[in-house]
Design a protein around this motif. Structure first.
Motif, PDB file in Angstrom:
ATOM      1  N   LYS A  39      13.299   5.336  -3.731  1.00 32.01           N
ATOM      2  CA  LYS A  39      12.465   4.654  -4.889  1.00 32.01           C
ATOM      3  C   LYS A  39      10.893   4.840  -4.446  1.00 32.01           C
ATOM      4  O   LYS A  39      10.002   5.072  -5.305  1.00 32.01           O
ATOM      5  CB  LYS A  39      12.762   3.309  -5.125  1.00 32.01           C
ATOM      6  CG  LYS A  39      12.059   2.680  -6.342  1.00 32.01           C
ATOM      7  CD  LYS A  39      12.676   1.361  -6.571  1.00 32.01           C
ATOM      8  CE  LYS A  39      11.912   0.510  -7.840  1.00 32.01           C
ATOM      9  NZ  LYS A  39      12.458  -0.693  -8.104  1.00 32.01           N
ATOM     10  N   TRP A  40      10.616   4.482  -2.927  1.00 32.40           N
ATOM     11  CA  TRP A  40       9.170   4.589  -2.648  1.00 32.40           C
ATOM     12  C   TRP A  40       8.865   5.311  -1.466  1.00 32.40           C
ATOM     13  O   TRP A  40       8.902   4.945  -0.162  1.00 32.40           O
ATOM     14  CB  TRP A  40       8.760   2.932  -2.292  1.00 32.40           C
ATOM     15  CG  TRP A  40       8.879   1.989  -3.123  1.00 32.40           C
ATOM     16  CD1 TRP A  40      10.076   1.038  -3.081  1.00 32.40           C
ATOM     17  CD2 TRP A  40       8.297   1.736  -4.350  1.00 32.40           C
ATOM     18  NE1 TRP A  40      10.033   0.224  -4.300  1.00 32.40           N
ATOM     19  CE2 TRP A  40       9.029   0.633  -5.231  1.00 32.40           C
ATOM     20  CE3 TRP A  40       7.182   2.304  -4.941  1.00 32.40           C
ATOM     21  CZ2 TRP A  40       8.633   0.091  -6.322  1.00 32.40           C
ATOM     22  CZ3 TRP A  40       6.472   1.893  -6.292  1.00 32.40           C
ATOM     23  CH2 TRP A  40       7.453   0.715  -7.079  1.00 32.40           C
ATOM     24  N   PRO A  41       8.971   6.666  -1.814  1.00 38.55           N
ATOM     25  CA  PRO A  41       8.684   7.833  -0.664  1.00 38.55           C
ATOM     26  C   PRO A  41       7.169   7.517  -0.196  1.00 38.55           C
ATOM     27  O   PRO A  41       6.293   6.975  -0.763  1.00 38.55           O
ATOM     28  CB  PRO A  41       8.605   9.094  -1.327  1.00 38.55           C
ATOM     29  CG  PRO A  41       8.613   8.738  -2.917  1.00 38.55           C
ATOM     30  CD  PRO A  41       9.014   7.197  -3.170  1.00 38.55           C
ATOM     31  N   PRO A  42       7.141   7.911   1.254  1.00 41.33           N
ATOM     32  CA  PRO A  42       5.740   8.075   1.646  1.00 41.33           C
ATOM     33  C   PRO A  42       4.578   8.375   0.848  1.00 41.33           C
ATOM     34  O   PRO A  42       4.779   9.454   0.052  1.00 41.33           O
ATOM     35  CB  PRO A  42       5.839   8.863   3.010  1.00 41.33           C
ATOM     36  CG  PRO A  42       7.290   8.965   3.452  1.00 41.33           C
ATOM     37  CD  PRO A  42       8.020   8.940   2.020  1.00 41.33           C
ATOM     38  N   TYR A  43       3.385   7.895   0.593  1.00 41.08           N
ATOM     39  CA  TYR A  43       2.491   7.955   0.064  1.00 41.08           C
ATOM     40  C   TYR A  43       1.106   8.364   0.868  1.00 41.08           C
ATOM     41  O   TYR A  43       0.647   7.492   1.787  1.00 41.08           O
ATOM     42  CB  TYR A  43       2.143   7.081  -1.191  1.00 41.08           C
ATOM     43  CG  TYR A  43       1.407   7.304  -2.291  1.00 41.08           C
ATOM     44  CD1 TYR A  43       1.950   8.010  -3.305  1.00 41.08           C
ATOM     45  CD2 TYR A  43       0.039   7.270  -2.230  1.00 41.08           C
ATOM     46  CE1 TYR A  43       1.275   8.279  -4.311  1.00 41.08           C
ATOM     47  CE2 TYR A  43      -0.532   7.514  -3.310  1.00 41.08           C
ATOM     48  CZ  TYR A  43      -0.198   8.226  -4.579  1.00 41.08           C
ATOM     49  OH  TYR A  43      -0.907   8.731  -5.556  1.00 41.08           O
ATOM     50  N   THR A  99       0.897  -1.023   0.078  1.00 37.88           N
ATOM     51  CA  THR A  99      -0.056  -0.205   0.032  1.00 37.88           C
ATOM     52  C   THR A  99       0.821   1.363  -0.007  1.00 37.88           C
ATOM     53  O   THR A  99       0.272   2.426  -0.348  1.00 37.88           O
ATOM     54  CB  THR A  99      -0.998   0.216   1.113  1.00 37.88           C
ATOM     55  OG1 THR A  99      -0.153   0.150   2.565  1.00 37.88           O
ATOM     56  CG2 THR A  99      -1.853  -0.957   1.087  1.00 37.88           C
ATOM     57  N   PHE A 100       2.211   1.120   0.183  1.00 37.51           N
ATOM     58  CA  PHE A 100       3.121   2.226  -0.114  1.00 37.51           C
ATOM     59  C   PHE A 100       3.097   2.707  -1.330  1.00 37.51           C
ATOM     60  O   PHE A 100       4.016   3.798  -1.614  1.00 37.51           O
ATOM     61  CB  PHE A 100       4.483   2.006   0.542  1.00 37.51           C
ATOM     62  CG  PHE A 100       5.220   0.589   0.310  1.00 37.51           C
ATOM     63  CD1 PHE A 100       5.664   0.619  -1.068  1.00 37.51           C
ATOM     64  CD2 PHE A 100       4.780  -0.468   0.871  1.00 37.51           C
ATOM     65  CE1 PHE A 100       6.261  -0.525  -1.325  1.00 37.51           C
ATOM     66  CE2 PHE A 100       5.397  -1.915   0.356  1.00 37.51           C
ATOM     67  CZ  PHE A 100       6.017  -1.851  -0.735  1.00 37.51           C
ATOM     68  N   GLU A 101       2.846   1.901  -2.419  1.00 40.70           N
ATOM     69  CA  GLU A 101       2.990   2.286  -3.784  1.00 40.70           C
ATOM     70  C   GLU A 101       1.976   3.180  -4.219  1.00 40.70           C
ATOM     71  O   GLU A 101       1.100   3.053  -3.566  1.00 40.70           O
ATOM     72  CB  GLU A 101       2.787   0.944  -4.689  1.00 40.70           C
ATOM     73  CG  GLU A 101       4.160  -0.091  -4.316  1.00 40.70           C
ATOM     74  CD  GLU A 101       4.029  -1.218  -5.132  1.00 40.70           C
ATOM     75  OE1 GLU A 101       3.079  -1.295  -6.248  1.00 40.70           O
ATOM     76  OE2 GLU A 101       4.984  -2.152  -5.071  1.00 40.70           O
ATOM     77  N   PRO A 102       2.264   4.053  -5.266  1.00 43.58           N
ATOM     78  CA  PRO A 102       1.358   5.048  -5.703  1.00 43.58           C
ATOM     79  C   PRO A 102       0.132   4.297  -6.304  1.00 43.58           C
ATOM     80  O   PRO A 102      -0.918   4.463  -6.137  1.00 43.58           O
ATOM     81  CB  PRO A 102       2.357   5.730  -6.819  1.00 43.58           C
ATOM     82  CG  PRO A 102       3.485   5.737  -6.471  1.00 43.58           C
ATOM     83  CD  PRO A 102       3.687   4.436  -5.816  1.00 43.58           C
ATOM     84  N   GLU A 103       0.368   2.846  -6.839  1.00 43.69           N
ATOM     85  CA  GLU A 103      -0.771   1.993  -7.611  1.00 43.69           C
ATOM     86  C   GLU A 103      -0.432   0.697  -6.795  1.00 43.69           C
ATOM     87  O   GLU A 103      -0.151  -0.035  -7.330  1.00 43.69           O
ATOM     88  CB  GLU A 103      -0.817   2.049  -9.098  1.00 43.69           C
ATOM     89  CG  GLU A 103      -1.000   3.436  -9.509  1.00 43.69           C
ATOM     90  CD  GLU A 103      -2.330   3.899  -9.345  1.00 43.69           C
ATOM     91  OE1 GLU A 103      -3.354   3.175  -9.032  1.00 43.69           O
ATOM     92  OE2 GLU A 103      -2.610   5.110  -9.814  1.00 43.69           O
ATOM     93  N   PRO A 104      -1.277   0.564  -5.509  1.00 42.58           N
ATOM     94  CA  PRO A 104      -0.945  -0.601  -5.103  1.00 42.58           C
ATOM     95  C   PRO A 104      -1.639  -1.860  -5.998  1.00 42.58           C
ATOM     96  O   PRO A 104      -2.450  -1.507  -6.624  1.00 42.58           O
ATOM     97  CB  PRO A 104      -1.816  -0.596  -3.762  1.00 42.58           C
ATOM     98  CG  PRO A 104      -1.725   0.773  -3.515  1.00 42.58           C
ATOM     99  CD  PRO A 104      -1.777   1.585  -4.762  1.00 42.58           C
ATOM    100  N   PRO A 105      -1.259  -3.036  -5.901  1.00 43.55           N
ATOM    101  CA  PRO A 105      -1.613  -4.090  -6.708  1.00 43.55           C
ATOM    102  C   PRO A 105      -2.962  -4.535  -6.476  1.00 43.55           C
ATOM    103  O   PRO A 105      -3.731  -4.555  -5.330  1.00 43.55           O
ATOM    104  CB  PRO A 105      -0.874  -5.291  -6.513  1.00 43.55           C
ATOM    105  CG  PRO A 105      -0.227  -5.219  -5.006  1.00 43.55           C
ATOM    106  CD  PRO A 105      -0.271  -3.594  -5.126  1.00 43.55           C
ATOM    107  N   MET A 106      -3.833  -4.733  -7.787  1.00 43.20           N
ATOM    108  CA  MET A 106      -5.017  -5.176  -7.699  1.00 43.20           C
ATOM    109  C   MET A 106      -5.370  -6.373  -6.703  1.00 43.20           C
ATOM    110  O   MET A 106      -6.435  -6.503  -6.212  1.00 43.20           O
ATOM    111  CB  MET A 106      -5.752  -4.995  -8.817  1.00 43.20           C
ATOM    112  CG  MET A 106      -7.232  -5.444  -9.092  1.00 43.20           C
ATOM    113  SD  MET A 106      -7.692  -5.545 -10.933  1.00 43.20           S
ATOM    114  CE  MET A 106      -7.106  -6.911 -11.473  1.00 43.20           C
TER     115      MET A 106
END
Length: 272
Positions: A172-176, A98-105
């Protein structure tokens, strides 16, 4: 004929009448997708497939997502080979990445090797968790956002001996920042979208308010009536909707457990 046998009243179903080694028709894919949206996690037993067949099945539902934790960023297969998993992060209720801008479906997890006892996985219905909140708390949560951060998960992985560069992963994965209540893009259902693995704070609330509300929301998902528990055996695959569930890998074993996972990209990247 594909059929769905509910595992509990509120989440999870075992799928029969399908052989994942064989190509699926469009009607079969549609039937599985509708069952997946309804039950939120599907269990396929006795599916002795290889990595290529695993990935090809996932591709019928969307583009593949390569998780940040994959050492091999050229492979969609994430290999989990564990003997002592306690404290690595899977043993906390969470939605994937969930830290990704588009978490996996969604995710498809396949069992290859299982301990003689233990190693179950649990899923919880995050839509039901939201629905079970009182209307005033629902309204409050509807207005809130929360920060999701990879740092905690990475520190746990590093402490268990995994070789990651924390600063590199943080860059690579800053807080979102994302909503506390997520609206499912296909069903329209609302779900509680905070988790212990990645959610660090509720935006706009004071420290004391965070200390009171965030742990409550995170722990709320642990109510047994929201959950289903799977005992694995080789050849079992679970396919869950990452948008409406959370899951927990029970770290109660000290024998080898080998799982392969494929994740599917966010819905707005979906090909169908």
């Amino acid at each position: 004929m594909i059929e769905f046998k509910p595992m509990t009243r509120n989440i999870g179903a075992e799928v029969t009448g399908v052989d994942l080694r064989k190509p699926l028709s469009e009607d079969e894919v549609h039937t599985i997708r509708q069952g997946w949206l309804k039950h939120k996690v599907l269990f396929f037993r006795d599916q002795n497939i290889n990595d290529e067949e695993h990935a090809q099945f996932a591709l019928r539902f969307g583009d593949l997502n390569i998780p940040a934790f994959n050492k091999d960023q050229s492979s969609a297969i994430h290999r989990l080979d564990q003997v002592d998993p306690k404290g690595e992060g899977g043993d906390e209720w969470h939605s994937d990445n969930t830290f990704e801008p588009e978490p996996p479906m969604g995710s498809l997890l396949r069992c290859l090797v299982i301990p003689s006892v233990g190693g179950d996985t649990m899923w919880a219905n995050a839509c039901m968790a939201y629905e079970a909140l009182s209307p005033p708390i629902q309204r409050l949560c509807d207005e809130l956002t929360a920060m999701h951060d990879i740092t905690g998960s990475m520190r746990k992985a590093i402490s268990k001996g995994h070789k990651y560069d924390l600063a590199e992963m943080q860059a690579k994965w800053p807080p979102y920042e994302r909503p506390v209540v997520r609206v499912h893009p296909e069903t329209g259902m609302k779900s509680l979208f905070v988790n212990r693995a990645s959610t660090t704070r509720l935006v706009g609330l004071s420290d004391r308010e965070n200390e009171a509300l965030l742990p409550y929301l995170i722990d709320h998902i642990r109510s047994p009536e929201f959950q289903v528990r799977l005992t694995w055996r080789p050849g079992t695959m679970a396919f869950w909707d990452n948008r409406s569930t959370q899951h927990y890998a029970v770290a109660d074993y000290t024998e080898r457990r080998v799982m392969h996972r494929v994740t599917i990209a966010a819905f707005d990247q979906h090909k169908a």
